[in-house]
Structures are given as C-alpha cells and as structure tokens.
Scaffold this motif. Structure first.
Motif, PDB file in Angstrom:
ATOM      1  N   LEU A 163     -56.954  96.490  -4.444  1.00 41.39           N
ATOM      2  CA  LEU A 163     -55.734  95.395  -3.840  1.00 41.39           C
ATOM      3  C   LEU A 163     -54.705  94.764  -4.450  1.00 41.39           C
ATOM      4  CD1 LEU A 163     -54.603  94.364  -1.100  1.00 41.39           C
ATOM      5  CD2 LEU A 163     -56.208  93.408  -1.094  1.00 41.39           C
ATOM      6  N   ILE A 164     -56.013  93.899  -4.993  1.00 40.59           N
ATOM      7  CA  ILE A 164     -55.873  92.232  -6.155  1.00 40.59           C
ATOM      8  C   ILE A 164     -54.300  93.350  -7.784  1.00 40.59           C
ATOM      9  CG2 ILE A 164     -56.186  91.464  -8.104  1.00 40.59           C
ATOM     10  CD1 ILE A 164     -58.761  90.586  -5.761  1.00 40.59           C
ATOM     11  N   PRO A 165     -55.166  94.768  -7.925  1.00 38.59           N
ATOM     12  CA  PRO A 165     -54.048  94.522  -8.779  1.00 38.59           C
ATOM     13  C   PRO A 165     -53.077  95.298  -8.604  1.00 38.59           C
ATOM     14  CG  PRO A 165     -56.264  95.582  -9.499  1.00 38.59           C
ATOM     15  CD  PRO A 165     -56.276  95.209  -8.318  1.00 38.59           C
ATOM     16  N   ALA A 166     -53.000  95.614  -7.231  1.00 39.79           N
ATOM     17  CA  ALA A 166     -51.925  96.351  -7.113  1.00 39.79           C
ATOM     18  C   ALA A 166     -50.899  95.016  -6.045  1.00 39.79           C
ATOM     19  CB  ALA A 166     -51.973  97.094  -5.553  1.00 39.79           C
ATOM     20  N   LEU A 167     -51.691  94.088  -5.901  1.00 38.72           N
ATOM     21  CA  LEU A 167     -50.137  93.048  -5.410  1.00 38.72           C
ATOM     22  C   LEU A 167     -49.973  92.259  -6.922  1.00 38.72           C
ATOM     23  CD1 LEU A 167     -52.946  90.999  -3.148  1.00 38.72           C
ATOM     24  CD2 LEU A 167     -50.313  92.453  -2.426  1.00 38.72           C
ATOM     25  N   ILE A 168     -50.522  91.736  -7.822  1.00 38.96           N
ATOM     26  CA  ILE A 168     -50.032  91.735  -8.726  1.00 38.96           C
ATOM     27  C   ILE A 168     -49.047  91.939  -9.526  1.00 38.96           C
ATOM     28  CG2 ILE A 168     -51.241  91.030 -11.402  1.00 38.96           C
ATOM     29  CD1 ILE A 168     -53.691  90.275 -10.447  1.00 38.96           C
ATOM     30  N   MET A 169     -49.651  94.009  -9.208  1.00 33.15           N
ATOM     31  CA  MET A 169     -47.878  94.312  -9.734  1.00 33.15           C
ATOM     32  C   MET A 169     -47.026  94.086  -9.176  1.00 33.15           C
ATOM     33  SD  MET A 169     -49.660  98.092 -11.738  1.00 33.15           S
ATOM     34  CE  MET A 169     -48.202  98.911 -11.626  1.00 33.15           C
ATOM     35  N   GLY A 170     -47.281  94.133  -7.845  1.00 35.57           N
ATOM     36  CA  GLY A 170     -46.509  94.107  -6.952  1.00 35.57           C
ATOM     37  C   GLY A 170     -45.179  93.241  -6.990  1.00 35.57           C
ATOM     38  N   VAL A 171     -45.976  91.653  -7.261  1.00 39.90           N
ATOM     39  CA  VAL A 171     -44.793  90.287  -7.079  1.00 39.90           C
ATOM     40  C   VAL A 171     -44.423  90.790  -8.874  1.00 39.90           C
ATOM     41  CG1 VAL A 171     -45.097  87.694  -7.404  1.00 39.90           C
ATOM     42  CG2 VAL A 171     -46.594  88.786  -5.736  1.00 39.90           C
ATOM     43  N   SER A 172     -45.145  91.291 -10.089  1.00 36.29           N
ATOM     44  CA  SER A 172     -44.224  91.409 -11.266  1.00 36.29           C
ATOM     45  C   SER A 172     -43.266  92.127 -10.970  1.00 36.29           C
ATOM     46  CB  SER A 172     -45.412  91.779 -12.510  1.00 36.29           C
ATOM     47  OG  SER A 172     -44.696  91.928 -13.094  1.00 36.29           O
ATOM     48  N   ILE A 173     -43.225  93.370 -10.795  1.00 35.88           N
ATOM     49  CA  ILE A 173     -42.097  93.968 -10.362  1.00 35.88           C
ATOM     50  C   ILE A 173     -40.748  93.997  -9.762  1.00 35.88           C
ATOM     51  CG2 ILE A 173     -41.629  96.288  -9.340  1.00 35.88           C
ATOM     52  CD1 ILE A 173     -44.987  97.075 -10.075  1.00 35.88           C
ATOM     53  N   LEU A 174     -41.404  92.865  -8.480  1.00 38.18           N
ATOM     54  CA  LEU A 174     -40.186  92.437  -7.518  1.00 38.18           C
ATOM     55  C   LEU A 174     -39.381  91.217  -7.889  1.00 38.18           C
ATOM     56  CD1 LEU A 174     -39.182  92.505  -4.959  1.00 38.18           C
ATOM     57  CD2 LEU A 174     -40.756  90.292  -3.912  1.00 38.18           C
ATOM     58  N   ALA A 175     -40.082  90.589  -9.459  1.00 40.49           N
ATOM     59  CA  ALA A 175     -39.665  89.641  -9.961  1.00 40.49           C
ATOM     60  C   ALA A 175     -38.183  90.567 -10.664  1.00 40.49           C
ATOM     61  CB  ALA A 175     -40.716  88.369 -10.762  1.00 40.49           C
ATOM     62  N   ILE A 177     -37.224  93.017 -10.731  1.00 40.15           N
ATOM     63  CA  ILE A 177     -35.949  93.544  -9.837  1.00 40.15           C
ATOM     64  C   ILE A 177     -34.941  92.659  -9.703  1.00 40.15           C
ATOM     65  CG2 ILE A 177     -34.956  95.012  -7.977  1.00 40.15           C
ATOM     66  CD1 ILE A 177     -37.968  96.741  -7.751  1.00 40.15           C
ATOM     67  N   VAL A 178     -35.200  91.676  -9.709  1.00 40.95           N
ATOM     68  CA  VAL A 178     -34.159  90.541  -9.132  1.00 40.95           C
ATOM     69  C   VAL A 178     -33.639  90.192 -10.353  1.00 40.95           C
ATOM     70  CG1 VAL A 178     -33.623  88.576  -8.206  1.00 40.95           C
ATOM     71  CG2 VAL A 178     -35.738  90.180  -6.753  1.00 40.95           C
ATOM     72  N   LEU A 179     -34.981  90.166 -11.426  1.00 37.65           N
ATOM     73  CA  LEU A 179     -33.817  89.550 -12.810  1.00 37.65           C
ATOM     74  C   LEU A 179     -33.356  90.433 -13.252  1.00 37.65           C
ATOM     75  CD1 LEU A 179     -37.300  87.440 -14.278  1.00 37.65           C
ATOM     76  CD2 LEU A 179     -34.912  87.100 -13.347  1.00 37.65           C
ATOM     77  N   ASP A 180     -33.815  91.665 -13.289  1.00 35.48           N
ATOM     78  CA  ASP A 180     -32.622  93.240 -13.698  1.00 35.48           C
ATOM     79  C   ASP A 180     -31.468  93.047 -13.189  1.00 35.48           C
ATOM     80  OD1 ASP A 180     -34.098  94.313 -15.923  1.00 35.48           O
ATOM     81  OD2 ASP A 180     -34.422  96.007 -14.759  1.00 35.48           O
ATOM     82  N   ILE A 184     -28.184  91.531 -16.050  1.00 39.94           N
ATOM     83  CA  ILE A 184     -28.095  92.347 -17.029  1.00 39.94           C
ATOM     84  C   ILE A 184     -26.359  92.564 -16.534  1.00 39.94           C
ATOM     85  CG2 ILE A 184     -27.380  95.154 -16.822  1.00 39.94           C
ATOM     86  CD1 ILE A 184     -30.585  95.116 -16.272  1.00 39.94           C
ATOM     87  N   LEU A 185     -26.021  92.424 -14.919  1.00 37.46           N
ATOM     88  CA  LEU A 185     -25.331  92.436 -14.498  1.00 37.46           C
ATOM     89  C   LEU A 185     -24.377  91.452 -14.192  1.00 37.46           C
ATOM     90  CD1 LEU A 185     -25.087  95.609 -11.969  1.00 37.46           C
ATOM     91  CD2 LEU A 185     -24.882  95.572 -14.373  1.00 37.46           C
ATOM     92  N   GLY A 186     -24.877  90.228 -14.990  1.00 41.60           N
ATOM     93  CA  GLY A 186     -24.318  88.913 -14.415  1.00 41.60           C
ATOM     94  C   GLY A 186     -24.386  88.237 -12.706  1.00 41.60           C
ATOM     95  N   ASN A 187     -25.755  89.140 -11.549  1.00 39.93           N
ATOM     96  CA  ASN A 187     -25.164  88.117 -10.722  1.00 39.93           C
ATOM     97  C   ASN A 187     -26.019  87.091 -10.675  1.00 39.93           C
ATOM     98  OD1 ASN A 187     -23.679  90.725 -10.104  1.00 39.93           O
ATOM     99  ND2 ASN A 187     -25.107  91.665 -10.269  1.00 39.93           N
ATOM    100  N   SER A 205     -41.291  88.554 -17.130  1.00 38.63           N
ATOM    101  CA  SER A 205     -41.854  89.181 -15.414  1.00 38.63           C
ATOM    102  C   SER A 205     -43.137  89.732 -15.527  1.00 38.63           C
ATOM    103  CB  SER A 205     -41.276  90.837 -14.153  1.00 38.63           C
ATOM    104  OG  SER A 205     -41.713  91.559 -15.517  1.00 38.63           O
ATOM    105  N   ARG A 206     -43.685  89.997 -17.176  1.00 36.42           N
ATOM    106  CA  ARG A 206     -44.890  90.456 -17.594  1.00 36.42           C
ATOM    107  C   ARG A 206     -45.768  88.816 -17.771  1.00 36.42           C
ATOM    108  NH1 ARG A 206     -45.526  95.082 -18.081  1.00 36.42           N
ATOM    109  NH2 ARG A 206     -43.726  97.133 -17.876  1.00 36.42           N
ATOM    110  N   ILE A 207     -45.141  88.016 -18.027  1.00 36.57           N
ATOM    111  CA  ILE A 207     -45.865  86.620 -18.194  1.00 36.57           C
ATOM    112  C   ILE A 207     -46.219  86.002 -16.493  1.00 36.57           C
ATOM    113  CG2 ILE A 207     -46.056  84.073 -18.087  1.00 36.57           C
ATOM    114  CD1 ILE A 207     -42.872  84.663 -19.969  1.00 36.57           C
ATOM    115  N   ILE A 208     -45.544  86.970 -15.573  1.00 35.59           N
ATOM    116  CA  ILE A 208     -46.013  86.731 -14.171  1.00 35.59           C
ATOM    117  C   ILE A 208     -47.955  87.448 -14.224  1.00 35.59           C
ATOM    118  CG2 ILE A 208     -46.406  86.702 -11.682  1.00 35.59           C
ATOM    119  CD1 ILE A 208     -43.652  86.381 -12.177  1.00 35.59           C
TER     120      ILE A 208
END
Length: 455
Positions: A163-175, A177-180, A184-187, A205-208
């Motif tokens: 669960l904990i590794p999944a949560l860590i990855m989840g937060v990082s991946i969400l960050a 996607i938002v940053l992408d 990338i597109l200037g939004n 995101s990988r710093i997180i």
C-alpha cells in the motif's frame, strides 16, 4: 517492523488480492504517466513524438538496472523476513540504499556526456536530436531520483506492504501528469516548455518519490539503520543482493536491447518514423493490459520468497495455481477488449496533428499483437516465481531465448515476407513459445526445490 498481512499464515487468495490491489493501482498510475507523457508530447507533432519514442530505449535500460536490483532487494529481504532475522532485514535494506546511491552517481556520470553518441546508435536522425537532448539532459541528472526510491520501495514490499509504495507512486504520478499538462503545453499558468517540460515534470515528481520513500523506510519501518555499520558487512550485503540483482539486471537489459534492435529494423521500412513511434507508443499502451498481472507478479516475489524462507511449499503451489488461473481469465478479456478498440487507440495520441499512417500502424498492431497477452502474462508470473526462488539465471535465459533467439530473427524473416505486419506476427510467435517455456521451467524448478526441502 509489523506487517499488516502475514504472508506465512493468512489465507492465500485473499492475501494475494489485498496485496495486489495497491500494486495494480500503482502500475496503472505508471501506465497513465507514460500515456499522458506520450499524449501531450504527441500534440506537439510527429517529430517530438518520434524523439520521445527513441528515449524509451534509455529509460528501459535505466529501469532495467533499478528493477533488477529491486528484485534482488525484494527476494533477499523477504527471505530474511520469512526466516525471522530482523537484524539482517535492516542491514540488507540500509546497504541496498547505499548501493543505489553509488550506482546512480556512476550512471549519471557516464550517461550525460554520451547522449548524442548513444541515440545515433539507436538510429535517431539529426532532426530529432534537439528534442532528444531537451528531454534527456535533465533526465540523466535525475537518475538518482529513479534508482534510490525503487530500491527503497522494493524493501518495503518485501515486508508484505504494497500500500505505501503504491501511495508514494500515486502521489508522484499525479503530480507528474499535472506538471506535464502545464509545462509541455503551457497550461495552468505555467510556461510552455514543450519536450523539456516533460523532462522537468518527471524530475520534480521524482523528488517527491525520493523523499517519501526514504521517510517511510526509516521512520515507519525502521529499516534504515547504521548501528554496527561496517564496510565488511556492507560488502556482504551487496554480494547477497547482487547475486540475484546482476542476473536480474542482465535479464531486464535484454528488453531495451531487443526494443532498440526492433526500432532500428523498423526505421528502415517505408514510413519508418511513424512505425517506430507506433511500436514505442503501443509498448506504453500495452501496459494497461499487463498491469494487473504485473502487480500480481510483484506480490508473488514477496509471497513466494517469504514462504520459501519458511519452507511452506504447499502455500507456494496454491499461490501459483491461483495466479495462473487469474492470468488466463484476464488475458482473454484483455485480448478481446484491445481488438475491439484497435481503431480508436492511435487517434488518442494525435488529435491535434493527425497522422493517418501512424493510425494505421497502431490499428494493425492491435489486430495482431493482443493474441500474445495470455502468454506474456504467464511469462511474467513464472519468471517472478523463479526470481523469488533466487534463480534469476533461469529467468535470464528464458528472456534472452524469447526476445533475442526467437523474436529478432523472426522479425527479420517475417518482415521480409510480410512487411511491418511480419514484425508484429514475430512478436506473437516468440511470446507464445517463451510463455510455454517459462511455464514448464518454473514447474520443474518447484519440483526440484520441494524435493530438496522434503529430503
């Protein structure tokens, strides 16, 4: 170091399910990260997407190193947990993190100055090189942010906590996607950095991931400890992890090597740029089909290794049987679904800059390749069990046999006969043979080890 689930005594089916669910969502999150990375860059045009496709080779190499070492960490730590040696668990986890730091620094130092040389070897043209540099220069500086958290999360999973590794990855991946979307597109009020924005989003995101992984490993699980530290003990831990890790790395390295060879072959075909893009994009999309079984395979490494350490072979046999039955059902469902939506997959990545040639390649790919899904899933499960048995050389031989001995020659031969469809068909044939070979190899190894334990 209390575990939420006891892998040695709790009911097998429910335990595998409860552990696999967080892993599955982590895998899906990883697939979504790749999906949106590709989707947003695809909106920039054919050249940026083709450039990103070539960077997949290097990323696969880096993840092969991290995953291989992670396999060594999970197998050795889980076996120590199963045998009840808590001091050894701490020592293996701590020394593995140090090993990750050393390896990351070496790779970063070698990779950064050789970007142009490497990607020319992969077949990238001069017009794609500026995009490749935009992505890879910062990416190489972030290599420690990839390897260290992956090994830390492997140690946590070895405890039976997914669960904990999944949560860590989840937060990082969400960050990410938002940053992408922003970079990338200037939004979202962010600057439009295009391909460099994709790299910067990944870096942040990988710093997180790094901070979260080390914090949980130390403060919650108490697995990082320098008490009674010595270089002699550290080298001993490294040897134990690398005994499994090096063959596992070699096994994983076969994958990017074969991907690079296929990309090189495909680049010489008519519309080679679009064909390479289709192959690499499809590799990311496929993960949606394989994620659930890949999650189950990751759980099996911890489950089998702990029960192997405790000598519980009846539990191992039951876990393997349940996992294979599930893979068979899921493989049939995934095959049907991907064939039905094959014409809709390509346009998802190039809505603003449509490329009918790319769309056609994607459609043809998913008319042929999904028939390999069941065999690929068996291969994943059986090789994970072999790694848990600390037999990574068997996994290496099987992977080399499937991707190098079978796939590459078949792709060349069938490609000459049937064009790009021959490459797709070659993968199905090689995967089917490889899946059957892994099935029988794992069965035989189980019988051998079970026989030794009884005697």
């Amino acid at each position: 170091m209390k575990q939420k689930l006891n892998l040695l005594t709790d009911p097998i089916g429910p335990t595998l399910f409860k552990l696999s669910v967080p892993m599955f969502f982590a895998m899906i999150g990883f697939a979504l990260f790749n999906f949106f990375d590709t989707k947003f860059v695809g909106q920039l045009g054919t050249n940026p997407l083709a450039a990103l496709s070539y960077t997949v080779n290097t990323m696969l190499i880096m993840f092969a190193l991290a995953f291989g070492l992670g396999t060594g960490v999970t197998a050795t730590v889980a076996k120590a947990v199963g045998s009840g040696d808590e001091e050894k668990v701490k020592r293996l986890a701590t020394d593995s993190i140090i090993l990750a730091v050393v390896l990351a620094i070496i790779l970063m130092s070698i990779g950064y100055p050789t970007i142009e040389i490497l990607f020319k070897c992969f077949g990238a043209s001069s017009e794609l090189m500026p995009y490749i540099k935009d992505y890879m220069e910062l990416w190489y500086l972030g290599v420690p942010l990839i390897i260290i958290p992956m090994l830390g999360n492997s140690a946590i999973r070895a405890q039976g906590n997914t669960l904990i590794p999944a949560l860590i990855m989840g937060v990082s991946i969400l960050a990410n996607i938002v940053l992408d979307y922003g970079l990338i597109l200037g939004n979202l009020g962010m600057p439009r950095l295009e391909v460099f924005g994709a790299s910067l989003a990944t870096f942040i995101s990988r710093i997180i991931t790094l901070v979260a992984s080390l914090s949980f490993l130390h403060f919650k699980f108490g697995m990082i400890s320098f008490k009674d530290f010595s270089f002699k003990k550290m080298i001993s831990s490294w040897k134990e992890v690398l005994k499994i890790g090096i063959p596992a790395i070699a096994t994983q390295m076969v994958i990017p090597f074969s991907v690079s060879l296929i990309a090189r072959i495909a680049s010489d075909y008519p519309h080679g740029k679009q064909l390479v893009s289709a192959l690499q994009t499809a590799g990311r999309v496929d993960f949606f089909a394989l994620a659930v079984v890949a999650a189950l395979g990751g759980v099996l490494v911890s489950f089998v290794a702990q029960n192997y350490g405790a000598g519980n072979f009846s539990r191992i046999k039951r876990a393997i049987s349940l996992s294979r039955s599930f893979a068979m059902i899921w493989g049939i469902v995934a095959t049907i679904c991907f064939i039905l939506v094959r014409n809709e997959i390509g346009p998802v990545f190039m809505k603003e800059n449509p490329d009918p040639i790319f769309f056609n390649f994607m459609s043809e790919f998913y008319w042929i390749v999904p028939y390999s899904f069941i065999f690929r899933m068996f291969f994943v499960l059986d090789t994970c069990v072999l790694n848990a048995f600390q037999k990574p050389l068997h996994t290496g031989v099987l992977t080399f046999f499937q991707l190098i001995i079978l796939y590459i020659p078949l792709a060349l031969f069938l490609g000459d006969l049937f064009g790009y469809k021959g490459i797709f068909s070659a993968y199905v044939i090689a995967t089917a043979i490889g899946g059957l070979a892994s099935y029988f190899t794992q069965n035989k190894m189980f019988e051998v080890l079970n026989g030794k334990q009884k005697s």
